[in-house]
Design a protein around this motif. Structure first.
Motif, mmCIF file in Angstrom:
data_model
loop_
_atom_site.group_PDB
_atom_site.id
_atom_site.type_symbol
_atom_site.label_atom_id
_atom_site.label_comp_id
_atom_site.label_asym_id
_atom_site.label_seq_id
_atom_site.Cartn_x
_atom_site.Cartn_y
_atom_site.Cartn_z
ATOM 1 N N ASP A 83 2.385 1.552 -9.673
ATOM 2 C CA ASP A 83 1.175 1.600 -9.918
ATOM 3 C C ASP A 83 0.587 -0.277 -9.785
ATOM 4 N N LYS B 225 0.942 -1.303 -0.326
ATOM 5 C CA LYS B 225 0.002 -0.217 0.295
ATOM 6 C C LYS B 225 0.578 1.025 0.115
ATOM 7 N N GLN C 74 -4.571 9.650 1.793
ATOM 8 C CA GLN C 74 -4.970 8.865 0.874
ATOM 9 C C GLN C 74 -4.692 7.729 0.980
ATOM 10 N N THR C 75 -4.597 6.458 0.954
ATOM 11 C CA THR C 75 -4.002 5.282 0.954
ATOM 12 C C THR C 75 -4.726 4.107 -0.003
ATOM 13 N N THR C 76 -3.344 4.077 -1.279
ATOM 14 C CA THR C 76 -4.012 2.810 -2.017
ATOM 15 C C THR C 76 -3.344 2.188 -1.992
ATOM 16 N N THR C 77 -3.877 0.625 -2.238
ATOM 17 C CA THR C 77 -3.305 -0.359 -2.397
ATOM 18 C C THR C 77 -2.717 -0.061 -4.698
#
Length: 249
Positions: free
Chosen positions: A86, A32, A40-43
Protein backbone atom coordinates in the motif's frame (compact mmCIF):
# COMPACT_ATOMS: atom_id res chain seq x y z
CA UNK A 1 8.17 -7.49 12.77
CA UNK A 2 6.81 -6.01 9.56
CA UNK A 3 3.26 -4.66 9.98
CA UNK A 4 0.82 -7.00 8.24
CA UNK A 5 -1.55 -5.84 5.51
CA UNK A 6 -4.95 -7.34 4.73
CA UNK A 7 -4.86 -8.10 1.01
CA UNK A 8 -7.79 -8.00 -1.36
CA UNK A 9 -9.05 -11.02 -3.30
CA UNK A 10 -8.04 -9.82 -6.78
CA UNK A 11 -4.77 -10.84 -8.45
CA UNK A 12 -2.41 -7.93 -9.07
CA UNK A 13 0.63 -7.38 -11.27
CA UNK A 14 3.35 -5.13 -9.79
CA UNK A 15 5.71 -3.27 -12.10
CA UNK A 16 8.03 -0.25 -12.28
CA UNK A 17 7.79 2.96 -14.29
CA UNK A 18 10.96 5.07 -14.51
CA UNK A 19 11.59 8.55 -15.93
CA UNK A 20 15.09 9.67 -17.03
CA UNK A 21 16.60 12.82 -18.52
CA UNK A 22 18.45 13.08 -21.86
CA UNK A 23 21.59 11.67 -20.22
CA UNK A 24 19.63 8.76 -18.71
CA UNK A 25 19.95 10.12 -15.18
CA UNK A 26 17.01 9.24 -12.90
CA UNK A 27 14.21 11.80 -12.66
CA UNK A 28 11.69 9.62 -10.82
CA UNK A 29 10.75 6.02 -10.26
CA UNK A 30 7.34 4.56 -9.48
CA UNK A 31 5.99 1.25 -8.31
CA UNK A 32 2.55 0.47 -9.69
CA UNK A 33 0.06 -2.36 -9.40
CA UNK A 34 -2.51 -3.47 -11.96
CA UNK A 35 -5.70 -5.16 -10.78
CA UNK A 36 -6.40 -7.97 -13.27
CA UNK A 37 -10.13 -7.99 -12.42
CA UNK A 38 -11.03 -4.28 -12.32
CA UNK A 39 -8.36 -3.33 -14.92
CA UNK A 40 -7.39 -0.41 -12.70
CA UNK A 41 -3.81 0.78 -12.16
CA UNK A 42 -2.74 2.19 -8.79
CA UNK A 43 0.54 4.00 -8.08
CA UNK A 44 2.02 2.46 -4.94
CA UNK A 45 4.83 4.99 -4.50
CA UNK A 46 6.81 7.54 -6.54
CA UNK A 47 10.35 8.53 -5.56
CA UNK A 48 12.11 11.61 -6.97
CA UNK A 49 15.60 11.24 -8.52
CA UNK A 50 15.46 7.45 -8.23
CA UNK A 51 15.00 4.60 -10.69
CA UNK A 52 13.57 1.29 -9.48
CA UNK A 53 14.58 -2.04 -11.02
CA UNK A 54 14.73 -5.75 -10.22
CA UNK A 55 11.46 -5.76 -8.28
CA UNK A 56 10.50 -8.85 -6.27
CA UNK A 57 7.45 -9.59 -4.12
CA UNK A 58 7.48 -11.34 -0.77
CA UNK A 59 5.95 -14.81 -0.71
CA UNK A 60 2.96 -13.52 1.25
CA UNK A 61 2.36 -10.82 -1.37
CA UNK A 62 2.51 -7.96 1.14
CA UNK A 63 5.96 -6.46 0.53
CA UNK A 64 7.98 -5.28 -2.45
CA UNK A 65 11.77 -5.05 -2.59
CA UNK A 66 13.51 -3.16 -5.40
CA UNK A 67 17.02 -2.42 -6.63
CA UNK A 68 17.21 1.39 -6.63
CA UNK A 69 19.63 3.77 -8.35
CA UNK A 70 19.93 7.32 -7.00
CA UNK A 71 21.89 9.88 -9.02
CA UNK A 72 23.82 9.68 -12.29
CA UNK A 73 25.89 6.64 -13.21
CA UNK A 74 29.14 8.51 -12.48
CA UNK A 75 28.12 9.17 -8.87
CA UNK A 76 25.32 6.69 -8.32
CA UNK A 77 24.20 5.23 -5.02
CA UNK A 78 22.60 1.78 -5.25
CA UNK A 79 20.14 0.59 -2.64
CA UNK A 80 17.79 -2.20 -1.70
CA UNK A 81 14.48 -0.62 -0.68
CA UNK A 82 11.45 -2.28 0.87
CA UNK A 83 7.90 -0.95 0.86
CA UNK A 84 4.51 -2.43 1.73
CA UNK A 85 2.01 -3.07 -1.06
CA UNK A 86 0.00 0.00 0.00
CA UNK A 87 3.05 2.30 -0.23
CA UNK A 88 3.68 2.55 3.51
CA UNK A 89 6.75 1.73 5.63
CA UNK A 90 9.35 2.54 2.97
CA UNK A 91 12.80 1.58 4.27
CA UNK A 92 16.34 1.11 2.95
CA UNK A 93 17.81 -2.33 3.66
CA UNK A 94 21.24 -1.85 2.08
CA UNK A 95 23.21 0.97 0.44
CA UNK A 96 26.32 0.97 -1.77
CA UNK A 97 28.24 3.84 -3.38
CA UNK A 98 29.73 3.22 -6.84
CA UNK A 99 29.58 -0.61 -6.73
CA UNK A 100 26.72 -1.70 -9.02
CA UNK A 101 24.01 -3.73 -7.28
CA UNK A 102 22.04 -6.38 -9.19
CA UNK A 103 20.76 -9.93 -9.35
CA UNK A 104 18.46 -9.68 -6.33
CA UNK A 105 16.82 -12.94 -5.21
CA UNK A 106 14.55 -13.20 -2.11
CA UNK A 107 14.11 -16.61 -0.49
CA UNK A 108 10.59 -18.02 -0.23
CA UNK A 109 10.67 -17.99 3.59
CA UNK A 110 11.46 -14.24 3.32
CA UNK A 111 14.51 -14.55 5.61
CA UNK A 112 17.39 -14.16 3.12
CA UNK A 113 18.21 -11.92 0.16
CA UNK A 114 21.13 -12.61 -2.15
CA UNK A 115 22.48 -10.02 -4.60
CA UNK A 116 25.71 -9.13 -6.37
CA UNK A 117 27.96 -6.08 -6.08
CA UNK A 118 30.32 -5.21 -8.94
CA UNK A 119 33.06 -2.61 -8.51
CA UNK A 120 36.85 -2.13 -8.55
CA UNK A 121 37.28 -5.17 -10.85
CA UNK A 122 35.73 -7.42 -8.21
CA UNK A 123 32.34 -9.08 -7.95
CA UNK A 124 30.87 -10.04 -4.59
CA UNK A 125 27.84 -12.18 -3.90
CA UNK A 126 26.24 -10.74 -0.74
CA UNK A 127 23.79 -12.29 1.71
CA UNK A 128 21.35 -10.11 3.66
CA UNK A 129 19.61 -11.65 6.66
CA UNK A 130 16.27 -9.83 6.82
CA UNK A 131 15.73 -10.88 10.45
CA UNK A 132 18.98 -9.49 11.86
CA UNK A 133 19.86 -6.95 9.15
CA UNK A 134 23.38 -8.43 8.87
CA UNK A 135 25.02 -8.37 5.43
CA UNK A 136 27.96 -10.68 4.72
CA UNK A 137 30.02 -11.49 1.63
CA UNK A 138 29.37 -15.09 0.62
CA UNK A 139 31.64 -15.13 -2.44
CA UNK A 140 34.22 -12.77 -3.95
CA UNK A 141 35.77 -13.28 -7.40
CA UNK A 142 37.87 -11.18 -9.83
CA UNK A 143 35.82 -9.53 -12.57
CA UNK A 144 37.41 -11.67 -15.31
CA UNK A 145 34.06 -13.38 -15.84
CA UNK A 146 30.56 -12.69 -14.57
CA UNK A 147 28.88 -14.62 -11.76
CA UNK A 148 25.11 -14.31 -12.08
CA UNK A 149 22.72 -14.79 -9.16
CA UNK A 150 19.84 -16.79 -10.67
CA UNK A 151 17.23 -18.46 -8.44
CA UNK A 152 16.81 -20.25 -5.11
CA UNK A 153 16.81 -24.05 -5.05
CA UNK A 154 15.42 -24.00 -1.49
CA UNK A 155 15.61 -21.58 1.44
CA UNK A 156 19.37 -22.15 1.98
CA UNK A 157 20.84 -22.91 -1.46
CA UNK A 158 20.87 -20.69 -4.52
CA UNK A 159 21.94 -21.22 -8.13
CA UNK A 160 24.71 -19.12 -9.67
CA UNK A 161 26.06 -19.19 -13.22
CA UNK A 162 29.44 -18.38 -14.70
CA UNK A 163 29.45 -16.32 -17.91
CA UNK A 164 32.56 -15.61 -19.98
CA UNK A 165 32.88 -12.28 -21.84
CA UNK A 166 30.65 -12.14 -24.94
CA UNK A 167 29.64 -15.78 -24.45
CA UNK A 168 26.60 -17.57 -23.04
CA UNK A 169 26.81 -19.09 -19.53
CA UNK A 170 28.59 -22.44 -19.32
CA UNK A 171 28.59 -23.48 -15.63
CA UNK A 172 25.78 -23.74 -13.08
CA UNK A 173 26.82 -23.68 -9.40
CA UNK A 174 25.00 -24.06 -6.09
CA UNK A 175 25.97 -21.64 -3.34
CA UNK A 176 25.10 -23.10 0.08
CA UNK A 177 24.60 -20.23 2.54
CA UNK A 178 25.05 -22.64 5.46
CA UNK A 179 28.79 -22.80 4.68
CA UNK A 180 29.20 -19.21 5.87
CA UNK A 181 30.97 -16.15 4.44
CA UNK A 182 34.04 -15.73 2.22
CA UNK A 183 33.60 -18.83 0.11
CA UNK A 184 35.56 -19.50 -3.09
CA UNK A 185 34.42 -20.93 -6.41
CA UNK A 186 36.03 -24.21 -5.36
CA UNK A 187 33.61 -24.34 -2.40
CA UNK A 188 30.57 -24.27 -4.68
CA UNK A 189 28.89 -27.39 -5.99
CA UNK A 190 28.99 -27.65 -9.79
CA UNK A 191 25.60 -28.78 -11.08
CA UNK A 192 26.22 -28.50 -14.82
CA UNK A 193 29.18 -27.69 -17.06
CA UNK A 194 28.47 -27.38 -20.76
CA UNK A 195 26.43 -25.53 -23.36
CA UNK A 196 23.06 -24.09 -22.26
CA UNK A 197 21.07 -20.93 -22.67
CA UNK A 198 18.76 -20.74 -19.64
CA UNK A 199 17.42 -22.91 -16.84
CA UNK A 200 14.99 -23.16 -13.94
CA UNK A 201 14.23 -25.64 -11.18
CA UNK A 202 10.95 -27.44 -10.63
CA UNK A 203 8.62 -26.18 -7.90
CA UNK A 204 9.40 -29.14 -5.64
CA UNK A 205 13.16 -28.55 -5.98
CA UNK A 206 13.97 -32.00 -7.35
CA UNK A 207 14.61 -31.29 -11.04
CA UNK A 208 16.48 -28.80 -13.18
CA UNK A 209 15.29 -27.92 -16.69
CA UNK A 210 17.78 -26.49 -19.19
CA UNK A 211 17.30 -24.96 -22.63
CA UNK A 212 19.89 -24.76 -25.38
CA UNK A 213 19.89 -23.32 -28.89
CA UNK A 214 22.13 -21.61 -31.41
CA UNK A 215 21.67 -18.37 -29.47
CA UNK A 216 24.03 -15.41 -29.53
CA UNK A 217 24.76 -11.92 -30.81
CA UNK A 218 24.02 -13.02 -34.37
CA UNK A 219 20.47 -14.00 -33.46
CA UNK A 220 18.61 -17.00 -32.05
CA UNK A 221 18.03 -19.99 -34.33
CA UNK A 222 17.40 -23.71 -34.09
CA UNK A 223 18.10 -26.45 -33.44
CA UNK A 224 17.14 -26.22 -29.78
CA UNK A 225 16.19 -28.51 -26.94
CA UNK A 226 14.92 -28.81 -23.37
CA UNK A 227 16.58 -31.32 -21.06
CA UNK A 228 15.92 -32.32 -17.45
CA UNK A 229 18.30 -33.55 -14.78
CA UNK A 230 18.39 -33.88 -10.97
CA UNK A 231 18.41 -30.47 -9.29
CA UNK A 232 21.87 -30.95 -7.77
CA UNK A 233 23.46 -32.55 -10.85
CA UNK A 234 23.42 -35.88 -12.63
CA UNK A 235 22.35 -37.60 -15.81
CA UNK A 236 20.17 -35.52 -18.14
CA UNK A 237 17.31 -36.64 -20.36
CA UNK A 238 15.74 -34.96 -23.37
CA UNK A 239 12.26 -33.52 -22.86
CA UNK A 240 11.75 -31.73 -26.17
CA UNK A 241 13.72 -30.76 -29.28
CA UNK A 242 13.03 -28.63 -32.32
CA UNK A 243 15.22 -28.37 -35.43
CA UNK A 244 13.83 -25.02 -36.60
CA UNK A 245 12.88 -22.86 -33.61
CA UNK A 246 15.07 -21.37 -30.89
CA UNK A 247 14.03 -22.04 -27.28
CA UNK A 248 15.68 -19.12 -25.50
CA UNK A 249 14.47 -19.44 -21.90
Amino acid sequence: MLPALTLGKHSNVVYTSNQVDSNFNPLSGSLKRYDTVTKQTTTIITLAHENLNGVQLSTNGQWIVSQTQVGSSSSAVYMLQLVRMDGRYLQTLFCSKQAFLGGLQWSTDQKLMVFSLIGNNTQNVELLNTTSGVVQTELSVPKTSEINVKTWLDTKRIYLTNTQTDQPPNIIYILDTRKGPNQHLSDLQTVFNGSFNDFDSSYNGTQLFLTSCACGQGGDIGPSSITVQPATGGQSQSVYSNSNHAITN
